[in-house]
Design a protein around this motif. Structure first.
Motif, PDB file in Angstrom:
ATOM      1  N   ASN A  90      64.515  -2.916  -9.791  1.00 50.52           N
ATOM      2  CA  ASN A  90      63.942  -1.622  -9.413  1.00 50.52           C
ATOM      3  C   ASN A  90      65.085  -0.625  -9.298  1.00 50.52           C
ATOM      4  OD1 ASN A  90      65.115  -1.928  -6.855  1.00 50.52           O
ATOM      5  ND2 ASN A  90      63.210  -2.543  -5.866  1.00 50.52           N
ATOM      6  N   GLY A 165      54.699  -3.007  -5.572  1.00 47.11           N
ATOM      7  CA  GLY A 165      55.900  -2.526  -4.895  1.00 47.11           C
ATOM      8  C   GLY A 165      55.786  -1.050  -4.586  1.00 47.11           C
ATOM      9  N   THR A 186      58.779  -1.764  -9.879  1.00 43.94           N
ATOM     10  CA  THR A 186      59.281  -3.034  -9.327  1.00 43.94           C
ATOM     11  C   THR A 186      58.833  -4.173 -10.230  1.00 43.94           C
ATOM     12  OG1 THR A 186      58.925  -2.122  -7.120  1.00 43.94           O
ATOM     13  CG2 THR A 186      59.397  -4.457  -7.245  1.00 43.94           C
ATOM     14  N   GLY A 216      61.663  -7.886  -4.302  1.00 46.77           N
ATOM     15  CA  GLY A 216      60.800  -6.887  -3.680  1.00 46.77           C
ATOM     16  C   GLY A 216      59.368  -7.150  -4.100  1.00 46.77           C
ATOM     17  N   CYS A 217      58.463  -7.236  -3.118  1.00 45.62           N
ATOM     18  CA  CYS A 217      57.065  -7.486  -3.458  1.00 45.62           C
ATOM     19  C   CYS A 217      56.197  -7.021  -2.292  1.00 45.62           C
ATOM     20  CB  CYS A 217      56.859  -8.980  -3.714  1.00 45.62           C
ATOM     21  SG  CYS A 217      55.230  -9.347  -4.393  1.00 45.62           S
ATOM     22  N   ALA A 218      55.196  -6.206  -2.599  1.00 48.56           N
ATOM     23  CA  ALA A 218      54.344  -5.649  -1.539  1.00 48.56           C
ATOM     24  C   ALA A 218      53.111  -6.503  -1.288  1.00 48.56           C
ATOM     25  CB  ALA A 218      53.927  -4.228  -1.898  1.00 48.56           C
ATOM     26  N   ASP A 237      61.219 -11.963  -1.723  1.00 48.17           N
ATOM     27  CA  ASP A 237      61.358 -10.872  -0.751  1.00 48.17           C
ATOM     28  C   ASP A 237      61.220 -11.366   0.689  1.00 48.17           C
ATOM     29  OD1 ASP A 237      60.980  -8.634   0.848  1.00 48.17           O
ATOM     30  OD2 ASP A 237      59.705  -7.599  -0.603  1.00 48.17           O
ATOM     31  N   GLY A 260      57.144  -1.026   1.019  1.00 45.26           N
ATOM     32  CA  GLY A 260      56.852  -1.778  -0.205  1.00 45.26           C
ATOM     33  C   GLY A 260      57.206  -3.248  -0.104  1.00 45.26           C
ATOM     34  N   HIS A 261      57.249  -3.770   1.128  1.00 43.17           N
ATOM     35  CA  HIS A 261      57.605  -5.183   1.318  1.00 43.17           C
ATOM     36  C   HIS A 261      56.548  -5.868   2.185  1.00 43.17           C
ATOM     37  CE1 HIS A 261      61.523  -4.481  -0.439  1.00 43.17           C
ATOM     38  NE2 HIS A 261      61.681  -3.443   0.355  1.00 43.17           N
TER      39      HIS A 261
END
Ligand code: MLT
Ligand code: MN
Length: 320
Positions: A90, A165, A186, A216-218, A237, A260-261
């Motif tokens: 990202n 993300g 992301t 990173g992962c939402a 993440d 975004g996490h």
């Protein structure tokens, strides 16, 4: 493949320069079990000689200094690097600022999605990496790329895929419900030795030696669960344990979700979301300085370890 965690912390590192909260104090005071952590990055190599670095952390200079494999070889040219490629997941500051430390007209290939390449192109300071020297190559939002260095293939194959993300903080559009986030902001990566694609052994869901890197992962959905099932290793993440821990600690108001996490704990958290996914190893990286798992004696650390997760650390070596 050899994998090395260069930096296991999220943006800010551990301790963060201005943080006086108990965890940052503890690591600054060298309390037993508290490890200094630099910002988010890993390196991978198929042959132990040429390397790809995933994310260029602001701490890349000290990460290279701590990693002899990434330093100029004794038998190398007067100016050279074993790093053939940099791959970005990202455009967050903790993943791109280190590009500025890689100036000095040294060729390597820079891989990122169109969205991230556009951000680099629009910020003229990144012209210190002259595109005539550092070639920029676009990664697909869904597809396989054989990584190359200036001297040819690195023997590493990556499959890229968009994950949930958020657009980088400095690009947020306050007027937009989603802050202007779009696919390609992301990505996650499946990393495999070249040539293993398509050769899935009987009874397995992945080629042998697949490592997933998703710093990173939402949110995790069924598509992502299926995609990573059967992987030899997942680096995932680990920003926050509790969604509200920044506010709970008193250091800020943002939730993990706002950044975004996804949180590790909770009904929709990572432990629950990935509990039934089959993985050889599962390791948290991109750990924020507010995350209680940074205290090895904490209940949070015991909870993630009891759930089969490892807590990544700088210099961690993996062979897959
Ligand atoms: C993030 O992962 O949310 C970002 O790295 C935050 C930041 O830009 O500091
Ligand atoms: Mn980050």
């Amino acid at each position: 493949m050899k994998i090395r965690v260069l930096g296991s912390a999220a943006g800010g590192g551990f301790p963060q320069w201005n943080c006086n909260a108990p965890l940052s104090r503890a690591v600054r005071e060298k309390r037993p079990g508290f490890l200094v952590r630099t910002q988010s990055s890993i390196a991978a190599s198929a042959n132990g000689r040429s390397w790809a670095v995933f994310n260029a952390s602001p701490d890349i200079r000290e990460q290279i200094a701590a990693t002899p494999e990434l330093q100029p070889r004794a038998d190398g040219a007067l100016r050279h690097t074993p790093i053939g490629a940099i791959v970005l997941t990202n455009a967050d500051v903790d993943h791109i600022a280190g590009l500025l430390s890689l100036r000095e007209r040294e060729p390597f290939i820079l891989y990122a999605t169109a969205r991230v390449l556009k951000t680099l192109a629009e910020n003229s300071i990144f012209q210190v990496l002259n595109p005539d020297v550092v070639e920029r190559r676009e990664l697909p939002l869904e597809g396989i790329t054989e990584l190359e260095g200036p001297e040819g293939p690195l023997g590493l194959s990556i499959e890229t895929f968009a994950v949930s993300g958020k657009v980088a903080l400095f690009l947020e559009n306050a007027a937009d419900r989603n802050f202007g986030t779009a696919p390609g902001d992301t990505i996650g990566i499946a990393l495999r030795p070249s040539g293993s694609q398509g050769s899935v052994p009987r009874g397995k869901t992945q080629p042998d030696g697949t490592l997933f890197y998703i710093p990173g992962c939402a949110a995790v959905d069924d598509i992502l669960r299926k995609r990573i099932d059967g992987g030899a290793c997942l680096l995932f993440d680990g920003t926050v344990f509790h969604d509200t821990e920044m506010a709970d600690t008193g250091v800020g108001s943002k939730t993990g979700a706002r950044m975004g996490h996804m949180a590790i704990d909770g009904d929709n958290g990572t432990l629950a979301a990935l509990r039934d996914v089959n993985l050889g190893r599962r390791i948290f990286v991109h750990i924020n300085n507010t995350n209680p798992i940074l205290d090895p004696g904490s209940e949070a650390a015991k909870t993630v370890e009891a759930a089969g997760w490892e807590i990544g650390y700088d210099g961690m070596e993996l062979t897959v």
